[in-house]
Design an enzyme around this catalytic site. Structure first.
Site, PDB file in Angstrom:
ATOM      1  N   GLY A 164      -0.678   0.815  -5.056  1.00 38.87           N
ATOM      2  CA  GLY A 164      -1.986   0.010  -4.781  1.00 38.87           C
ATOM      3  C   GLY A 164      -3.098   0.743  -5.562  1.00 38.87           C
ATOM      4  O   GLY A 164      -3.224   1.981  -5.613  1.00 38.87           O
ATOM      5  N   ASP A 173      13.127  -9.193 -17.411  1.00 36.56           N
ATOM      6  CA  ASP A 173      11.845  -9.055 -16.514  1.00 36.56           C
ATOM      7  C   ASP A 173      12.425  -8.857 -14.991  1.00 36.56           C
ATOM      8  O   ASP A 173      13.627  -9.158 -14.609  1.00 36.56           O
ATOM      9  CB  ASP A 173      10.515  -9.944 -16.495  1.00 36.56           C
ATOM     10  N   ASP A 174      11.975  -7.959 -14.092  1.00 35.38           N
ATOM     11  CA  ASP A 174      12.260  -7.729 -12.892  1.00 35.38           C
ATOM     12  C   ASP A 174      12.114  -9.035 -11.997  1.00 35.38           C
ATOM     13  O   ASP A 174      13.101  -9.385 -11.126  1.00 35.38           O
ATOM     14  CB  ASP A 174      11.408  -6.803 -12.121  1.00 35.38           C
ATOM     15  N   CYS A 210       0.824  -1.252  -0.009  1.00 32.93           N
ATOM     16  CA  CYS A 210      -0.090  -0.116  -0.066  1.00 32.93           C
ATOM     17  C   CYS A 210       0.671   1.359   0.215  1.00 32.93           C
ATOM     18  O   CYS A 210       2.221   1.273   0.326  1.00 32.93           O
ATOM     19  CB  CYS A 210      -0.973   0.066   1.148  1.00 32.93           C
ATOM     20  N   ASN A 221       0.609   0.187   6.146  1.00 34.25           N
ATOM     21  CA  ASN A 221       1.098  -0.236   5.007  1.00 34.25           C
ATOM     22  C   ASN A 221       1.787  -1.553   5.519  1.00 34.25           C
ATOM     23  O   ASN A 221       2.797  -1.344   6.302  1.00 34.25           O
ATOM     24  CB  ASN A 221       2.091   0.468   4.135  1.00 34.25           C
ATOM     25  N   GLY A 222       1.589  -2.935   5.201  1.00 30.40           N
ATOM     26  CA  GLY A 222       2.172  -3.820   5.626  1.00 30.40           C
ATOM     27  C   GLY A 222       1.220  -5.198   6.208  1.00 30.40           C
ATOM     28  O   GLY A 222       0.223  -5.252   5.628  1.00 30.40           O
ATOM     29  N   THR A 232       8.928  -2.142 -15.018  1.00 29.69           N
ATOM     30  CA  THR A 232       9.889  -1.960 -13.926  1.00 29.69           C
ATOM     31  C   THR A 232      11.316  -2.695 -14.235  1.00 29.69           C
ATOM     32  O   THR A 232      12.667  -2.248 -13.749  1.00 29.69           O
ATOM     33  CB  THR A 232       9.266  -3.007 -12.726  1.00 29.69           C
TER      34      THR A 232
END
Length: 491
Positions: free
Chosen positions: A28, A365-366, A2, A101-102, A303
């Site tokens: 998010g 890709d990441d 988040c 957040n978490g 990314t």
């Protein structure tokens, strides 16, 4: 995953909170909310949807006040309802609006204790509401004095003793100010900034420094693991470490995928960390295939672009943009259901045939999580005319669930779980598959800040930094599976 932001300002803060949330939107896309303090009155708007859709002009006019917090969310396990959009609110003590957040790993035990011992009611399945009520209870039973900071620090100390997991939190205390705190291991990020204006100093706290940058705040430092920071309405800031002895283990996946490249986390440039990831991956390619026949390096947007560019430079191979991304499609990482994710890949990316035709291409890709996206992209490259399709991941194989706030799928849905690289290569349909080594990933990040000695690498290593409730992982598996999500949507 988040995004959170809080501001103690000298003027109306709602427009700045809105702007901050828009640059944290990548963290998010499911729901968003803003709470502001208008004197001792709470102003609150939260709903499902993107930031731009949740807040209309009429909503922004009502969000009056010089202190406020904002939140953008994607649904973690068990949190898929609109009423679980944040900030949450409890009216005692004082009135507290809360953004988190978490993820907690002992939510069930806390929920039971809150009901049976603390006599507090939890109305949703969200662990954020649980954490808010733990804080509210501990503040309620703490001795008061002339300054609120001391009781708040005592309350946060008790929160750290009771809660386990990864959490970065903002609490707006009505009539008093803004409290920010972070879990003792510092798993989830939280950055402090200041802005000095003609009317005095303003403060902001956010998940990533990019939110501070766009608002003109100077990044001061990261909120330390276990630290609580309280900023009063008079602009006076106080801070205290409220938990001692835990090992600092920031989440390494922030640098791989979650954070924006223009952010600084733990004094490490996310952009430069990704450049180093690409360079280390190039060294591994040369170790395994010194006589490779790669014609072009092509990133999977967005990314992986940074790591792919440095990888290409290290190999001395052309870097090419082979896919064009539709910016109006959400991240496939968090798409519900395999079929929806597979459709989304086609809607999200389109191949530039000229960059593939009759070439041996290395796609970068990441990371590879479910493998759905990777498999489809490899197929698209072949359909565009590639002779051979090689695939590189800037991160090691994701073999275990993340329990600290990243809603990775059930372990049975992680494509690398229980498979070696050869089996994965065959399953994904690549002519060659190569992963980053975990030690190289750690070195790529730690090189930016030599004080960082440890990281949360649990999704790669299976080594978790906190304890769990009994049966926690089993229950998480059930909650995160596509079958469970399908039943929830059908219900």
């Amino acid at each position: 995953m988040c995004g959170i932001i809080g501001i103690v300002g000298r003027g109306e803060v709602a427009p700045a909170l809105y702007d901050g949330l828009t640059v944290l939107q990548h963290r998010g896309q499911d729901a968003a909310g803003i709470a502001t303090m208008d004197g001792v009155r709470l102003r609150l708007r939260r709903a499902s949807g993107l930031v731009r859709d949740v807040f209309r002009q009429k909503d922004m006019r009502k969000l009056r006040g010089t202190v406020g917090i904002g939140h953008c969310r994607y649904p973690t396990a068990g949190s898929d309802e609109a009423e679980e959009a944040q900030p949450f609110y409890v009216n005692s003590p004082f009135g507290i609006a809360f953004a988190h957040n978490g993820n907690l790993t002992n939510t069930a035990a806390l929920r039971k204790t809150l009901f049976e011992r603390d006599w507090r009611h939890i109305n949703t399945d969200s662990d954020s509401e649980v954490l808010l009520n733990v804080l509210a209870h501990e503040l309620h039973v703490t001795d008061r004095d002339a300054s609120l900071a001391e009781p708040l620090f005592q309350a946060v100390t008790q929160v750290h003793k009771r809660a386990r997991g990864g959490y970065a939190c903002l609490a707006m205390i009505l009539g008093h100010g803004l409290l920010a705190f972070r879990d003792p291991n510092g798993i989830r990020p939280l950055v402090l900034g200041e802005r000095i204006g003609p009317d005095g100093t303003e403060y902001a706290v956010a998940s990533e420094s990019v939110a501070l940058d766009v608002l003109g705040f100077r990044r001061v430092r990261d909120v330390a693991p276990g630290e609580a920071v309280f900023i009063g309405l008079d602009g006076h800031m106080q801070a205290r470490i409220c938990a001692h002895g835990a090992i600092h283990t920031p989440c390494i996946f922030e640098y791989v995928y979650l954070a924006r490249p223009d952010s600084m986390i733990e004094d490490v440039s996310v952009y430069k960390a990704r450049l180093r990831m690409g360079e280390k991956l190039a060294v591994r390619i040369l170790e395994q295939r010194p006589n490779h026949d790669i014609d072009a390096v092509i990133p999977i947007p967005d990314t992986a672009r940074t790591a792919a560019s440095s990888l290409a430079g290290k190999l001395g191979i052309p870097f090419r943009e082979g896919f064009v991304k539709n910016r109006y499609i959400g991240r496939t990482f968090i798409m519900p259901g395999q079929s929806e994710r597979a459709k989304s890949v086609r809607r999200k990316l389109n191949a530039i045939e000229l960059e593939f035709r009759n070439k041996n291409v290395l796609l970068v890709d990441d990371s590879i999580v479910r493998g759905t996206t990777s498999k489809k992209i490899i197929q698209m490259a072949r359909e565009a005319g590639a002779r051979k399709v090689y695939f590189a991941s800037a991160a090691p194989p994701v073999r275990y669930p993340n329990v600290y706030g990243i809603d990775m799928p059930a372990v049975s849905e992680l494509v690398a779980h229980g498979r070696d690289e050869k089996a994965l290569q065959q399953l994904l349909g690549a002519d060659w598959l190569i992963y980053q080594r975990l030690d190289d990933l750690i070195d790529a990040v730690a090189e930016g800040n030599l004080d960082l000695q440890h990281f949360d690498t649990s999704c790669f290593s299976g080594e978790y930094v906190t304890d769990f409730d009994p049966d926690y992982l089993e229950n998480l598996e059930l909650a995160r599976s596509d079958q469970a999500r399908s039943r929830l949507r059908a219900g």
